[in-house]
Enzyme design. Structure first.
Site, PDB file in Angstrom:
ATOM      1  N   TYR A  74      28.919  15.305   5.306  1.00 46.53           N
ATOM      2  CA  TYR A  74      29.724  16.352   3.970  1.00 46.53           C
ATOM      3  C   TYR A  74      28.049  17.370   3.848  1.00 46.53           C
ATOM      4  CZ  TYR A  74      33.767  16.872   2.627  1.00 46.53           C
ATOM      5  OH  TYR A  74      35.102  17.190   2.002  1.00 46.53           O
ATOM      6  N   ASP A 106      26.819  10.731  -4.895  1.00 44.96           N
ATOM      7  CA  ASP A 106      25.602  11.604  -4.176  1.00 44.96           C
ATOM      8  C   ASP A 106      24.414  11.956  -4.492  1.00 44.96           C
ATOM      9  OD1 ASP A 106      26.636  11.226  -2.192  1.00 44.96           O
ATOM     10  OD2 ASP A 106      27.741  13.553  -1.899  1.00 44.96           O
TER      11      ASP A 106
END
Ligand code: NAG
Ligand code: NAG
Ligand code: NAG
Ligand code: NAG
Ligand code: NAG
Ligand code: CU
Length: 674
Positions: free
Chosen positions: A410, A322
């Site tokens: 998320y 990420d």
């Protein structure tokens, strides 16, 4: 949005601002680039490529932080020496299918170097190219046909981009996968995947190069997936009672540019498009030594590896980095006052360069607040003294710096908490929406084979996955020459019959000589892990140090030869120590997208360099193995983890012995109605 005249005026104004800001050296050398500096960078890069201005994309623009010894010597001389270290920007662009690494001197407005990167992997994805790519399927006839084959309405379909990883190919093109979701009747698109469809986009061509519609799987239903308060139906509850935080004298900290001073702490807070918050030059005031003492030269999240555990055709590639692929700073969201942060929080904005090089503002990217969590800093009640009861209690107040990054589904809450005791507590909170797989099942009893996850609702599998947050912690404990010490707790047998005890434990310390001595899985054997300054001792002779108190210590349990694990090999241990090296910043490598794992912390560490009494960097991974459960659906209550850096023989005695309790705040005469 604005007329071209307005844009012209705006850029003119920006260029005036850039002159004044760049020429008067008011920056701290570690300050993030300002909007005018981003514009300056863009102008310089574009002017060096006049014929292809419109084809350059800015993948990364950030401060090229000064060489550490130069900065430290400037800091210790700053009252006498005038010129700060040269202020430079580091830029990664894509132009004509090539990755350029450009270093720019902002004061001389010149390009210091411009080289083409030929290694594996690609730079961080920009928001712009992800947005463009994710819109392609909506105009792609085979996709439109797949949507209508499912009886769905194209106007309720939204698509999102997913990095594809690397699975052993010699050469990997710069491609992304696009997955699409169905909104119709919910805002929770991620739990309504159009399973079985995958779209591959070549980012250099910005077109769809592969398309599959493998199977018809029902789209999980919208019912029960909504998380907006306004869309919930009764019954509600419980109602939580309110409280107010009052700071009539204002916050107890000051923010001077990017330097934060609070209680006995002093540190610099910067924002980076890839790392998010960067804490630098954290030092703590020692009441007895009458001076600030260095603790942390630089601390930031260096990578966030999230591999999913579904190895099937449509899911195997989901092994995200990420930070290196999507940018945690780029994914930062504006914090909501009174909700993301308490009433007494102060907010800071952040800027990064968009794909066109122009500054993009993230309002309220950080909040900074004093946390009155109702905890006890220290206490003692003494009742053994005749005719006297002594009760000494010091309530705890700490300072929190917070950022939230939302990477697609998320949400990550990233906190740095500073305590007057000298502890730095780093916490991460995981919340948001799970990545789910659409299936035909509606009950666990129907499932005979491995489905790689938990059935959370009808047609919905929450797929097993991990979150590994690897922090770069360049501790400089009272100076830069430090050592890493494992204080092993060793069980001893009492054999000489002088004691009725059969055993006890004692501390046997080992100093790590080289990198291989410092690859550690905490908890495998009981030990305290310390960074000490071997050149300084307390009055009674202990090494001055800081201890790492690990939090959740999950490490990756994928096999070493699995491709995502080769790229994420730095998650094999929770602790690593390397000698300081300016170019070793990103645990997953500088070019993480489609990387082959040849530039990771695990690879650097193989050189087995000396780390004793050197300027060293501690790397710690906060890990979570996440087997989803029904409570995580339709949106997940925050799951927290973290670690603590705690002074250990750093001070001569309890540093908060004389800390004064917060002044009691008198409530103004107001009434609240329930
Ligand atoms: C920009 O890229 C397009 C398509 O790749 C190409 O046709 C065009 O010539 C390029 N423009 C310049 C100025 O290089
Ligand atoms: C201060 O600056 C001088 C000259 O630039 C340098 O020689 C010296 O090492 C610096 N002092 C410290 C403590 O870094
Ligand atoms: C994305 O689309 C916008 C608008 O069409 C365009 O200006 C921009 O160049 C595109 N970016 C890429 C990387 O194709
Ligand atoms: C610093 O790290 C880079 C990348 O690992 C490496 O190429 C370089 O040799 C290192 N420099 C030193 C002085 O070790
Ligand atoms: C609050 O109430 C007290 C006691 O009734 C009174 O003396 C005081 O003046 C009031 N303060 C304000 C700000 O109204
Ligand atoms: Cu998770």
């Amino acid at each position: 949005m604005t007329s071209s005249l307005e844009k012209l005026l705006f850029s003119f104004l920006i260029s005036i601002i850039s002159f004044s800001q760049v020429s008067c050296h008011q920056h701290h050398p570690l300050d993030p680039l300002t909007p005018s500096e981003f514009n300056l960078v863009r102008t310089i890069v574009e002017n060096s490529n006049p014929s292809s201005t419109h084809n350059i994309t800015f993948q990364y623009v950030g401060l090229d932080d000064p060489h550490k010894p130069t900065l430290l010597s400037w800091l210790s001389n700053s009252t006498t020496t005038k010129t700060p270290p040269p202020r430079r920007a580091f830029v990664i662009t894509r132009l004509e299918k090539q990755t350029h690494e450009i270093t720019i001197d902002l004061s001389t407005r010149s390009i210091v170097s411009d080289t083409i990167y030929h290694g594996h992997g690609y730079p961080m994805l920009t928001m712009g190219e992800q947005t463009n790519a994710s819109e392609l399927p909506l105009n792609y006839p085979p996709f439109v046909a797949s949507v209508s084959k499912r009886g769905l309405d194209l106007s309720d379909v939204v698509c999102s981009t997913f990095s594809v990883g690397w699975f052993g190919e010699e050469k990997s093109k710069r491609v992304l996968k696009i997955l699409c979701f169905y909104i119709d009747g919910t805002a929770n698109l991620y739990v309504r995947p159009l399973e079985g469809i995958s779209v591959v986009v070549d980012l250099d061509e910005m077109k769809i190069v592969e398309y599959y519609d493998r199977e018809l799987v029902p789209v999980p239903k919208a019912e029960g997936t909504e998380y907006r308060a306004s869309k919930q139906k009764p019954p509600f509850g419980p109602r939580l009672s309110g409280a107010a935080i009052m700071q009539p004298d204002g916050p107890g900290f000051t923010i001077d540019g990017h330097t934060v001073r609070w209680a006995n702490w002093d540190f610099h807070l910067s924002f980076d498009v890839q790392a998010g918050p960067i804490i630098s030059l954290a030092s703590i005031y020692d009441l007895e030594k009458h001076k600030f003492r260095r603790v942390l030269y630089r601390g930031y999240l260096s990578e966030l590896f999230v591999p999913y555990m579904d190895p099937t055709e449509d899911w195997y590639y989901k092994t995200f980095f990420d930070l290196g692929e999507f940018g945690i700073g780029q994914s930062a969201v504006p914090l909501k006052p009174m909700a993301d942060c308490p009433a007494n929080a102060v907010f800071m904005d952040g800027y990064y360069a968009g794909q066109d090089g122009k500054p993009v503002k993230v309002s309220n990217v950080f909040c900074i607040f004093e946390q009155h969590a109702g905890n006890i800093m220290w206490r003692h009640t003494e009742v053994e003294i005749p005719n006297e009861v002594i009760r000494e209690v010091r309530p705890e107040v700490s300072l929190v710096v917070r950022m939230v990054a939302t990477v697609g589904n998320y949400d990550y809450i990233l906190d740095w908490e500073f305590k007057p005791s000298g502890s730095i507590q780093v916490r991460v909170g995981l919340t948001g929406v799970l990545e789910v797989r659409g299936v035909t099942y509606t009950h666990k009893d129907q499932i005979k084979e491995d489905v790689y996850g938990t059935l959370l609702a009808d047609n919905t599998i929450g797929v097993y996955h991990d979150h590994f947050l690897t922090y770069h912690l360049d501790l400089d404990v009272d100076g830069d020459a430090n050592s890493f010490v494992k204080s092993n707790l060793v069980t001893k047998r009492a054999t000489d019959h002088s004691t009725p005890r059969k055993s006890y434990w004692t501390v046997v310390s080992e100093t790590a000589k080289t990198e291989s001595d410092a690859r550690i899985q905490p908890g495998s054997t009981p030990a305290d892990l310390l960074v000490v300054n071997p050149n300084k001792k307390t009055k009674v002779g202990n090494n001055i140090g800081y201890r790492l108190i690990p939090g959740s210590v999950s490490k990756s349990i994928l096999s070493d030869d699995d491709y995502p694990q080769i790229r994420g090999a730095f998650t094999k241990y929770n602790v690593w120590v390397t000698p300081y090296n300016k170019s070793e910043k990103w645990a997953g490598g500088l070019y993480t997208d489609r990387s082959h794992g040849d530039d990771t912390l695990a690879v650097w560490s193989l050189r087995d360099r000396e780390i004793e009494n050197k300027d060293i960097v501690l790397w710690y991974t906060v890990g979570f193995h996440h087997a989803p459960c029904q409570e995580d659906f339709p949106v997940m209550p925050t799951l927290s983890g973290g670690f603590e850096l705690r002074p250990t023989n750093f001070f001569e005695r309890n540093p908060v012995l004389k800390t004064m309790a917060p002044r009691r705040v008198h409530w103004p005469n107001c009434t609240t109605k329930p």
